[in-house]
Design an enzyme around this catalytic site. Structure first.
Site, PDB file in Angstrom:
ATOM      1  N   HIS A  64      13.617   0.319   2.190  1.00  0.00           N
ATOM      2  CA  HIS A  64      14.453  -0.284   2.439  1.00  0.00           C
ATOM      3  C   HIS A  64      15.991   1.001   1.786  1.00  0.00           C
ATOM      4  O   HIS A  64      16.337   1.544   0.330  1.00  0.00           O
ATOM      5  CB  HIS A  64      14.829  -1.684   1.165  1.00  0.00           C
ATOM      6  CG  HIS A  64      14.481  -2.429   2.036  1.00  0.00           C
ATOM      7  ND1 HIS A  64      15.546  -3.791   2.798  1.00  0.00           N
ATOM      8  CD2 HIS A  64      13.750  -3.278   1.755  1.00  0.00           C
ATOM      9  CE1 HIS A  64      14.455  -4.785   2.646  1.00  0.00           C
ATOM     10  NE2 HIS A  64      13.545  -4.433   2.467  1.00  0.00           N
ATOM     11  N   ARG A  66      19.226   1.597   2.131  1.00  0.00           N
ATOM     12  CA  ARG A  66      20.774   0.778   1.665  1.00  0.00           C
ATOM     13  C   ARG A  66      22.035   1.134   2.505  1.00  0.00           C
ATOM     14  O   ARG A  66      23.248   0.949   1.727  1.00  0.00           O
ATOM     15  CB  ARG A  66      20.788   1.198   0.141  1.00  0.00           C
ATOM     16  CG  ARG A  66      19.689   0.889  -1.041  1.00  0.00           C
ATOM     17  CD  ARG A  66      19.276  -1.316  -0.007  1.00  0.00           C
ATOM     18  NE  ARG A  66      18.386  -1.903  -0.820  1.00  0.00           N
ATOM     19  CZ  ARG A  66      17.964  -2.756  -1.017  1.00  0.00           C
ATOM     20  NH1 ARG A  66      18.572  -3.432  -0.234  1.00  0.00           N
ATOM     21  NH2 ARG A  66      17.226  -3.087  -2.477  1.00  0.00           N
ATOM     22  N   ASP A 154      14.462  -8.635   7.769  1.00  0.00           N
ATOM     23  CA  ASP A 154      13.650  -9.424   6.593  1.00  0.00           C
ATOM     24  C   ASP A 154      14.938  -8.653   5.127  1.00  0.00           C
ATOM     25  O   ASP A 154      15.738  -7.822   5.267  1.00  0.00           O
ATOM     26  CB  ASP A 154      12.825  -7.829   6.581  1.00  0.00           C
ATOM     27  CG  ASP A 154      12.331  -7.449   4.480  1.00  0.00           C
ATOM     28  OD1 ASP A 154      11.244  -8.191   4.557  1.00  0.00           O
ATOM     29  OD2 ASP A 154      12.878  -6.856   4.236  1.00  0.00           O
ATOM     30  N   ASP A 309       7.093  -1.616   1.261  1.00  0.00           N
ATOM     31  CA  ASP A 309       9.101  -2.186   0.840  1.00  0.00           C
ATOM     32  C   ASP A 309       9.485  -2.057  -0.186  1.00  0.00           C
ATOM     33  O   ASP A 309       9.991  -2.756  -1.203  1.00  0.00           O
ATOM     34  CB  ASP A 309       8.284  -3.718  -0.302  1.00  0.00           C
ATOM     35  CG  ASP A 309       9.516  -4.935   0.251  1.00  0.00           C
ATOM     36  OD1 ASP A 309      10.842  -4.884   1.236  1.00  0.00           O
ATOM     37  OD2 ASP A 309       9.260  -5.804  -0.463  1.00  0.00           O
TER      38      ASP A 309
HETATM   39 ZN    ZN Z   1      10.770  -8.843   2.796  1.00  0.00          ZN
END
Ligand code: ZN
Length: 433
Positions: A64, A66, A154, A309
């Site tokens: 991620h 962002r 996700d 993740d």
């Molecule tokens: Zn996830």
């Protein structure tokens, strides 16, 4: 020109006999020659790497970053630099941004930025539904054309199963995968940690294990019916593994990944840390039995990739009582070391090749066909290389991280096995020898 000298070599599939010199010219691997057949080119910069291991550049299919909209947590540039420092040369950015990456023009923007960054190259993924609302299918075709490498909601599961099914029908022809976050949000609603002994002891609301399993089984049912491939991300329980194992045995086109934290941290860490929110992740940390099942699945080839993740937050957002803090931790800069350290702790019972495939050829096969080469280290290929020192012992020092987020469970922990050099398209990025 750059020469990497006397290095061992993992080509994406196996370790080769002997040691090698690797000649890099611009962004390409010009030659790989066995040590002894010396290549000496005047003016070339050479780096002595005896005792270390060169691999295809590592790929993280789930981070991620962002951007757009939440750049105080992380952005494409800081994520790319953090990735390179952690040994990654390619990172897939998740689309649960603000606004979500649900349109071709947004994908085009992130794809362009991701190509231009200095560290690891960043590939965009697209949302499955418009605004991630689960109501209307996003423009998958247009996003694929602009460079989306997979589609996912996700952050949460795809809320509408019919929409997920339609997306799978669509992506089958696009030769692009859906990545699904397996969770039943009704079951996990309000849950904080794994439901079990620790939730009973602490009084924190548990997330039942069936929440993940139902998400996994939904993927399997759809992939089986449509024969359309689906990737299941951050698998964390022994029940999920057993469902995936039997589905794979039946020839259903599914793949899966797990994370460094689910491979190394037990739920009991939460109590030991006195409920420090750096242990709050989704899916939650599980039991030792689950960790064992994940490692067994690595050993059997059931797990296709390890993905970080990496989910950064601003310190103020996470500096809250456990129950109020958001789910997610930062890990890009130590994820590889966490996995190698755990592999050492497990007495190296699994071959190193198996572990390395999970960061190289494994994730490259989850990406579209044109990225297959990223999982290989060979003459003529792009000079994306991760050099590891499997014996290097170093303490995680999050305060020195280039990621904007230093909220990590491993800060101050000593780990064995580190990336020491990352080369992205011929550019030497990080040296720590
Ligand atoms: Zn996830």
């Amino acid at each position: 020109m750059l020469i990497l000298k006397s290095v061992s070599l993992f080509d994406g599939d196996q370790l080769l006999e002997g040691t090698f010199d690797i000649l890099i010219e611009k962004s390409k691997i010009k030659a790989i020659v066995p040590e002894g057949n010396k290549i000496d080119i005047k003016g070339a910069r050479s780096i002595e790497l005896k005792g270390t291991l060169a691999c295809p550049g590592f790929i993280d299919i789930h981070a991620h970053l962002r951007e757009p909209g939440e750049e105080w947590r992380e952005d494409i540039e800081s994520g790319s630099l953090a990735g390179a420092r952690g040994g990654f040369t390619t990172i897939v950015a998740m689309p649960n941004t603000s606004p979500p990456l649900d349109r071709p023009e947004l994908i085009r923007h992130i794809a362009r930025k991701g190509r231009e960054v200095r560290g690891a190259k960043v590939l965009p993924s697209g949302a499955i539904s418009k605004n991630r609302e689960g109501k209307e299918l996003a423009e998958l075709f247009g996003m694929a054309k602009e460079g989306a490498v997979l589609f996912t909601e996700d952050g949460s599961p795809t809320s509408n199963t019919e929409l997920l099914r339609n997306a799978l029908l669509y992506t089958k022809d696009l030769n692009l995968k859906i990545m699904e976050h397996p969770e039943d949000p009704y079951l996990s609603n309000g849950g904080q940690i794994n439901e079990g002994k620790i939730s009973a002891l602490s009084g924190l609301k548990g997330i039942p294990r069936s929440s993940e399993l139902i998400g996994v089984e939904r993927c399997i049912a759809l992939a089986e019916e449509l024969r359309s491939p689906i990737h299941i991300t951050h698998v964390s329980t022994k029940e999920s593994i057993s469902a995936i194992r039997s589905a794979k045995e039946r020839g259903i086109p599914i793949t899966c990944d797990t994370t460094p934290h689910h491979l190394s941290l037990e739920e009991s860490e939460i109590i030991k840390s006195d409920f420090n929110p750096v242990y709050k992740v989704k899916p939650p940390l599980r039991t030792l039995e689950d960790i064992e099942a994940l490692w067994e699945a690595i050993s059997d080839g059931i797990i296709d990739a390890i993905a970080t993740d990496h989910a950064p937050y601003h310190p103020d957002e996470k500096d809250l009582p456990f129950e109020e803090a958001p789910f997610g931790i930062a890990s890009l800069e130590c994820a590889v070391a966490v996995v190698l350290n755990e592999w050492h702790n497990r007495k190296q019972k699994i071959s190193i090749e198996r572990i390395l495939r999970l960061f190289t050829s494994g994730p490259s096969r989850i990406l579209p066909e044109r990225y297959r080469e990223l999982g290989k280290l060979k003459e003529g290929g792009i000079a994306n290389i991760t050099v590891l020192d499997l014996e290097k012992i170093k303490k995680v020092n999050a305060s020195s991280w280039v990621s904007k987020c230093r909220l990590t469970p491993w800060d101050g922990i000593t780990l064995k096995g580190w990336p020491i050099l990352t080369i992205v398209e011929g550019e030497v990025f990080q040296i720590d020898i």
